[in-house]
Design a protein around this motif. Structure first.
Motif, PDB file in Angstrom:
ATOM      1  N   THR A   1      40.501  27.524  30.741  1.00 18.62           N
ATOM      2  CA  THR A   1      40.148  28.938  30.913  1.00 18.62           C
ATOM      3  C   THR A   1      38.770  29.056  31.571  1.00 18.62           C
ATOM      4  OG1 THR A   1      39.292  29.046  28.623  1.00 18.62           O
ATOM      5  CG2 THR A   1      41.585  29.676  28.982  1.00 18.62           C
TER       6      THR A   1
ATOM      7  N   ARG B   1      38.379  28.800  35.648  1.00 19.82           N
ATOM      8  CA  ARG B   1      38.072  30.098  36.261  1.00 19.82           C
ATOM      9  C   ARG B   1      36.716  30.060  36.966  1.00 19.82           C
ATOM     10  NH1 ARG B   1      39.603  35.575  35.401  1.00 19.82           N
ATOM     11  NH2 ARG B   1      37.903  37.026  35.832  1.00 19.82           N
TER      12      ARG B   1
ATOM     13  N   LEU C   1      40.113  37.707  30.320  1.00 18.56           N
ATOM     14  CA  LEU C   1      40.302  36.907  31.527  1.00 18.56           C
ATOM     15  C   LEU C   1      41.693  37.045  32.136  1.00 18.56           C
ATOM     16  CD1 LEU C   1      38.626  33.543  30.412  1.00 18.56           C
ATOM     17  CD2 LEU C   1      37.554  35.564  31.437  1.00 18.56           C
ATOM     18  N   TYR C   2      42.706  37.360  31.323  1.00 18.72           N
ATOM     19  CA  TYR C   2      44.091  37.360  31.800  1.00 18.72           C
ATOM     20  C   TYR C   2      44.799  38.643  31.389  1.00 18.72           C
ATOM     21  CZ  TYR C   2      43.033  32.364  31.986  1.00 18.72           C
ATOM     22  OH  TYR C   2      42.440  31.153  32.224  1.00 18.72           O
TER      23      TYR C   2
ATOM     24  N   ARG D   1      40.625  40.777  35.433  1.00 19.53           N
ATOM     25  CA  ARG D   1      41.664  40.224  34.571  1.00 19.53           C
ATOM     26  C   ARG D   1      43.053  40.610  35.056  1.00 19.53           C
ATOM     27  NH1 ARG D   1      43.996  43.728  30.919  1.00 19.53           N
ATOM     28  NH2 ARG D   1      44.494  42.007  29.502  1.00 19.53           N
TER      29      ARG D   1
ATOM     30  N   GLU E   1      47.828  30.630  37.047  1.00 22.58           N
ATOM     31  CA  GLU E   1      47.690  29.276  36.494  1.00 22.58           C
ATOM     32  C   GLU E   1      49.062  28.872  35.948  1.00 22.58           C
ATOM     33  OE1 GLU E   1      44.500  28.210  33.815  1.00 22.58           O
ATOM     34  OE2 GLU E   1      43.426  30.038  34.416  1.00 22.58           O
TER      35      GLU E   1
ATOM     36  N   TRP F   1      44.771  37.914  37.187  1.00 18.61           N
ATOM     37  CA  TRP F   1      44.936  36.550  36.678  1.00 18.61           C
ATOM     38  C   TRP F   1      46.126  36.484  35.726  1.00 18.61           C
ATOM     39  CZ3 TRP F   1      41.916  31.964  37.251  1.00 18.61           C
ATOM     40  CH2 TRP F   1      40.887  32.082  38.197  1.00 18.61           C
TER      41      TRP F   1
ATOM     42  N   PRO G   1      44.854  37.218  44.059  1.00 18.73           N
ATOM     43  CA  PRO G   1      45.155  37.030  42.636  1.00 18.73           C
ATOM     44  C   PRO G   1      45.501  35.560  42.367  1.00 18.73           C
ATOM     45  CG  PRO G   1      47.031  38.012  43.751  1.00 18.73           C
ATOM     46  CD  PRO G   1      45.910  37.959  44.757  1.00 18.73           C
ATOM     47  N   VAL G   2      45.495  35.185  41.104  1.00 13.12           N
ATOM     48  CA  VAL G   2      45.657  33.782  40.719  1.00 13.12           C
ATOM     49  C   VAL G   2      46.726  33.647  39.640  1.00 13.12           C
ATOM     50  CG1 VAL G   2      44.528  31.727  39.773  1.00 13.12           C
ATOM     51  CG2 VAL G   2      43.238  33.294  41.250  1.00 13.12           C
TER      52      VAL G   2
ATOM     53  N   VAL H   1      38.937  34.342  45.191  1.00 10.85           N
ATOM     54  CA  VAL H   1      39.848  34.877  44.182  1.00 10.85           C
ATOM     55  C   VAL H   1      39.316  36.207  43.666  1.00 10.85           C
ATOM     56  CG1 VAL H   1      40.582  32.559  43.490  1.00 10.85           C
ATOM     57  CG2 VAL H   1      38.710  33.674  42.256  1.00 10.85           C
TER      58      VAL H   1
END
Length: 407
Positions: A222, A226, A264-265, A239, A155, A242, A152-153, A235
């Motif tokens: 974004t 990504r 995306l998130y 969604r 930011e 993230w 997982p990521v 990764v």
């Protein structure tokens, strides 16, 4: 000069504060001491008074800078620091092309149970923006036995006029995440710390938006980030894997970008953030007077009109008047499927001491909401694997051409 770099000249240290205060006192004392001693009294008096005013203003500025951690070094103030990788263990070049060469360094640290933070520059293919970024990779990332594991990521977005070094070196976020992973309070995750404003930093606040006929910061932070991570790192694409997090303007950015890009998130953390972009001397009117762009970047309005399955943590100090007001508007606007948690810390304030004291609580909250790594599984023969249904992309107004555009 003299072997010093701008990045080594600290502006937020006690010695800098003492030097500025002593200089201001000396300049103020010079005014009455030389008042009647000048041969050209009018010129001498004018010069000494102006110097005293400048000295006092400088001392006040250094004091405010120490409290707010706006410019930790001279390099960060003038935007010409030769050491953007402060707080990292290796340089991996533009778009991480040198990551493979740095793996032995990372593996050595992983053997001792530690992840590693590396420095790079990220060039956005769609935005054409080129800026610094720090990337933290957890200890298991270099383990050959985990070569098929995807992570997982998070930011993590700096505040204004911050940069990746603010998050990595000053606030020590990678170290906090490293410790949380080791203590099993957070699943192993990749941390990406992009530069949200670029240089020069003085009077240059872009608020992570695609400005009207301006820099495409939203696209850079974004889509471009990504897409790079999906090709250069292992990764997870979902969604649910993230998250966005940030302090002050970075907190606003985290909530705004997550609400604008729910496809995306799934997680956003705002530490002393706000809900609308300021219109002041360092920001200006980012949207050129267009009401549709303003509305599409208003966090409270997005929460009311476009609720999405998003987990949000919004925090503020009890003494932060503007941030508390924003917190109230966010509470009033949030409805399911948004899941909103709020925290009010005692006191508070925009300074490095307060930020560092609050960060462990934010990291723990993230640890409770992040999904873990997963291994790539081969598809059974004859079976086509598709992603599970997600959240559709928002239809957003185009900043340069009137009318909507997807994503």
């Amino acid at each position: 000069m003299f072997g010093l770099h701008a990045s080594t000249v600290r502006l937020d240290s006690v010695p800098a504060l003492v030097v500025a205060a002593v200089l201001a006192l000396l300049l103020v004392a010079l005014v009455p001491w030389r008042w009647d001693a000048w041969k050209r009294r009018r010129t001498g008096r004018t010069v000494t008074v102006l110097l005293a005013v400048v000295g006092v203003a400088l001392a006040c500025g250094v004091t405010a800078n120490r409290l707010g951690s706006f410019y930790p070094t001279l390099g960060s103030l003038i935007g010409s620091s030769p050491n953007p990788g402060e707080g990292t263990v290796a340089e991996i070049g533009e778009n991480g092309v040198g990551l493979a060469a740095a793996l032995p360094v990372l593996a050595a640290r992983a053997a001792a149970g530690h992840g590693s933070t590396v420095h790079m520059t990220l060039h956005g293919a769609r935005s054409d923006v080129l800026r610094d970024a720090d990337v933290y990779l957890p200890a298991g990332y270099t383990d050959p036995a985990q070569a098929h594991v995807r992570y997982p990521v998070i930011e993590w977005l700096p505040g204004f006029p911050g940069e990746p070094r603010e998050v990595a070196a000053l606030f020590g976020v990678p170290d906090l995440i490293d410790a949380a992973i080791a203590a099993h309070r957070m699943p192993p995750a990749i941390l990406i710390i992009p530069d949200i404003n670029g240089e020069p930093r003085f009077g240059h606040d872009e608020e992570c938006v695609d400005a009207r006929h301006g820099v495409a910061d939203d696209t850079y932070l974004t889509t471009d980030l990504r897409n790079w991570a999906m090709t250069a790192l292992r990764v997870r694409p979902e969604r649910s894997a993230w998250a966005l997090s940030g302090w002050s303007s970075g907190g606003y950015c985290a909530m705004n970008l997550a609400l604008r890009h729910p496809d995306l998130y799934s997680i956003a953390v705002s530490q002393s953030g706000y809900d609308i972009t300021p219109d002041d001397i360092v920001t200006g009117d980012l949207f050129g007077g267009r009401a549709d762009l303003t509305a599409a970047n208003d966090v409270s309005r997005q929460l009311r009109e476009h609720p999405v399955p998003l987990a949000i943590l919004a925090t503020a100090g009890s003494d932060e008047t503007d941030e508390q007001a924003a917190l109230g508007r966010i509470r009033a606007a949030a409805t399911p499927p948004v899941r909103l948690d709020t925290l009010t810390f005692p006191g508070g304030g925009h300074n490095q001491v307060t930020v560092r004291a609050q960060l462990p609580a934010l990291v723990n909250w993230l640890g409770q909401h992040m999904v873990g790594p997963c291994a790539d599984a081969p598809a059974p023969r004859g079976v086509v694997v598709t992603d599970p249904p997600g959240v559709p992309a928002r239809i957003l107004p185009d900043p340069n051409t009137p009318g909507p555009t997807a994503g």
